[in-house]
Design a protein around this motif. Sequence first.
Motif, short mmCIF file in Angstrom:
data_model
loop_
_atom_site.label_atom_id
_atom_site.label_comp_id
_atom_site.label_asym_id
_atom_site.label_seq_id
_atom_site.Cartn_x
_atom_site.Cartn_y
_atom_site.Cartn_z
N LEU A 1 -6.63 1.42 -3.70
CA LEU A 1 -7.95 1.06 -3.17
C LEU A 1 -8.10 -0.46 -3.05
O LEU A 1 -8.58 -0.97 -2.03
N MET A 2 -7.70 -1.18 -4.09
CA MET A 2 -7.81 -2.65 -4.05
C MET A 2 -6.96 -3.25 -2.93
O MET A 2 -7.39 -4.17 -2.23
N LEU A 3 -5.76 -2.73 -2.74
CA LEU A 3 -4.90 -3.24 -1.67
C LEU A 3 -5.49 -2.95 -0.29
O LEU A 3 -5.33 -3.75 0.64
N MET A 4 -6.16 -1.82 -0.15
CA MET A 4 -6.79 -1.50 1.14
C MET A 4 -7.93 -2.45 1.47
O MET A 4 -8.29 -2.62 2.65
N ARG B 1 0.83 -1.21 0.00
CA ARG B 1 0.00 0.00 0.00
C ARG B 1 0.86 1.26 0.00
O ARG B 1 0.61 2.20 -0.76
N ALA B 2 1.87 1.30 0.88
CA ALA B 2 2.70 2.50 1.01
C ALA B 2 3.50 2.75 -0.27
O ALA B 2 3.60 3.90 -0.74
N THR B 3 4.07 1.71 -0.85
CA THR B 3 4.88 1.90 -2.05
C THR B 3 4.02 2.29 -3.25
O THR B 3 4.44 3.10 -4.08
N THR B 4 2.83 1.73 -3.35
CA THR B 4 1.94 2.10 -4.45
C THR B 4 1.50 3.55 -4.31
O THR B 4 1.37 4.28 -5.31
N ALA B 5 1.29 4.00 -3.08
CA ALA B 5 0.95 5.41 -2.86
C ALA B 5 2.09 6.32 -3.28
O ALA B 5 1.87 7.40 -3.86
N LEU C 1 10.89 6.07 -8.07
CA LEU C 1 10.18 4.88 -8.53
C LEU C 1 11.01 3.63 -8.28
O LEU C 1 10.47 2.57 -7.95
N GLY C 2 12.32 3.75 -8.40
CA GLY C 2 13.18 2.62 -8.10
C GLY C 2 13.10 2.20 -6.65
O GLY C 2 13.06 1.01 -6.32
N VAL C 3 13.05 3.17 -5.74
CA VAL C 3 12.90 2.87 -4.31
C VAL C 3 11.56 2.18 -4.04
O VAL C 3 11.50 1.17 -3.32
N ALA C 4 10.51 2.72 -4.62
CA ALA C 4 9.18 2.14 -4.41
C ALA C 4 9.12 0.70 -4.93
O ALA C 4 8.61 -0.20 -4.24
N ARG C 5 9.64 0.48 -6.10
CA ARG C 5 9.61 -0.86 -6.67
C ARG C 5 10.49 -1.82 -5.89
O ARG C 5 10.21 -3.02 -5.81
N ALA C 6 11.57 -1.33 -5.29
CA ALA C 6 12.45 -2.19 -4.50
C ALA C 6 11.70 -2.81 -3.33
O ALA C 6 11.91 -3.98 -2.99
N PHE C 7 10.82 -2.03 -2.68
CA PHE C 7 10.05 -2.55 -1.55
C PHE C 7 8.79 -3.28 -2.01
O PHE C 7 8.37 -4.26 -1.38
N ALA C 8 8.17 -2.83 -3.10
CA ALA C 8 6.90 -3.41 -3.52
C ALA C 8 7.05 -4.80 -4.11
O ALA C 8 6.23 -5.69 -3.82
N ALA C 9 8.05 -5.02 -4.92
CA ALA C 9 8.16 -6.28 -5.65
C ALA C 9 8.22 -7.51 -4.76
O ALA C 9 7.41 -8.44 -4.92
N PRO C 10 9.13 -7.59 -3.77
CA PRO C 10 9.15 -8.79 -2.93
C PRO C 10 7.89 -8.93 -2.07
O PRO C 10 7.43 -10.06 -1.82
N ALA C 11 7.32 -7.81 -1.62
CA ALA C 11 6.11 -7.89 -0.81
C ALA C 11 4.95 -8.45 -1.62
O ALA C 11 4.20 -9.31 -1.15
#
Length: 425
Positions: free
Chosen positions: A191-194, A87-91, A121-131
């Motif tokens: 929204l879907m993740l929430m 949720r946080a990384t998508t935001a 975007l690289g930081v966000a994707r770094a956390f989002a992908a494994p989660a």
Amino acid sequence: MARSPSPFSIPAYRYYWLARFSSTIALNGMVVVIGWQVYDVARRTMPPREAALQLGLIGLAQFLPLMLLTLVTGLAADRLDRRWIARATTALELLCAIALAVMTWRDTITLPALFAVAALLGVARAFAAPALQALSPNLVPPALLPAAIATSSVAWQVGGIAGPPLGGYLYAIDPPLAYTVAAALLGVAVLMLMLIGPVPRTEVDGSRNPWAQMLEGLSYLRRNRLVLGAISLDLFAVLLGGATAMLPIYARDILHVGSDGLGHLRAAPAVGAVIVAFWLSRYPLRSNVGFKLLVAVAIFGTGTIVFGLSQNTSMPMATALGALGLLGAADMVSVYVRQTLIQLYTPDAMRGRVGAVSSLFISGSNELGEAESGFLAAAVGPVVAVVAGGIGTIVVAILWAKLFPEILRARTFDPPRSFEDVPRA
């Protein structure tokens, strides 16, 4: 959780699938537009080869955060609530899309701004992908895990190949529109993740040394030859065969088709991959899956070579589109097989850390591949860079058949009875 004949009958999985699909379309659409803007802005003041170098640098800006944060993001996905990480990384990605839309609308876009957003975007994707990768198996019962992995891979791949042409077409209609639509899709994803409620998962011992736990993902990959072979195959094959990174150059300076033509070029892999995705959903692979993975990578390299030489044919644009369609079809098979094997042969407590390493390798084959292609194009020209990359991809497929015979021995997608049964060094 009641057993169901399809993962889509489970509400949480439907929310997850829609979030991943919409966010993947948005992010991949943004990537192609960022690439076009970087090259276009650079060409106003730079010759072609120096502008190509900027494409390489923008890929590097997206890759470096992932490389530096891999161990941290993997452990975070195993120790923290995977839903809130997603949720946080998508935001954060949503905020990046809004910022790019505003700057493009005001015509204040600059190279430093594009590089800064690419790094975020690289930081966000770094956390989002494994989660996100590790979350999928937590949403369905074990009996539905293979089907959930397959459909999740389809969402990622089809969204990944539909996003770039959509971004190219929307940018051709009105430049800010591409980022505005991306922001709307990312809003849907948040929204879907929430809507996903609490999910069961394996707890990681929080009393152990966190640095040792971070390194466990690398240690597991070293022991598990099948997973290591599948992940590294993607890294080296796509790292070399980065034809899509050269599309802005081909559209503007080689095929001379402009931003409209760029949309067509980006759409071609999507057409090939969507056809294969529907075929796999109806006729899933059941035998010799490892051999088919290697063949798909070799076909990917062949399509790359044909695309690279398309300007020398009697119908350059038609040849380029056909080659890219073949390339996209082969990539769909590769992703489908590889991701299914990785998820099935990794225990849940390790999926975040293994997923982080997998994401590093995938990003290495994409963003770092873009950097390699840009640097090589600046040195020897884009045509030579693309053709050489395609040849290298075929060589990698042959080498991996020799170096990782475990891939050839992967006959089906049947999961191991226990994780002591996985192929080890």
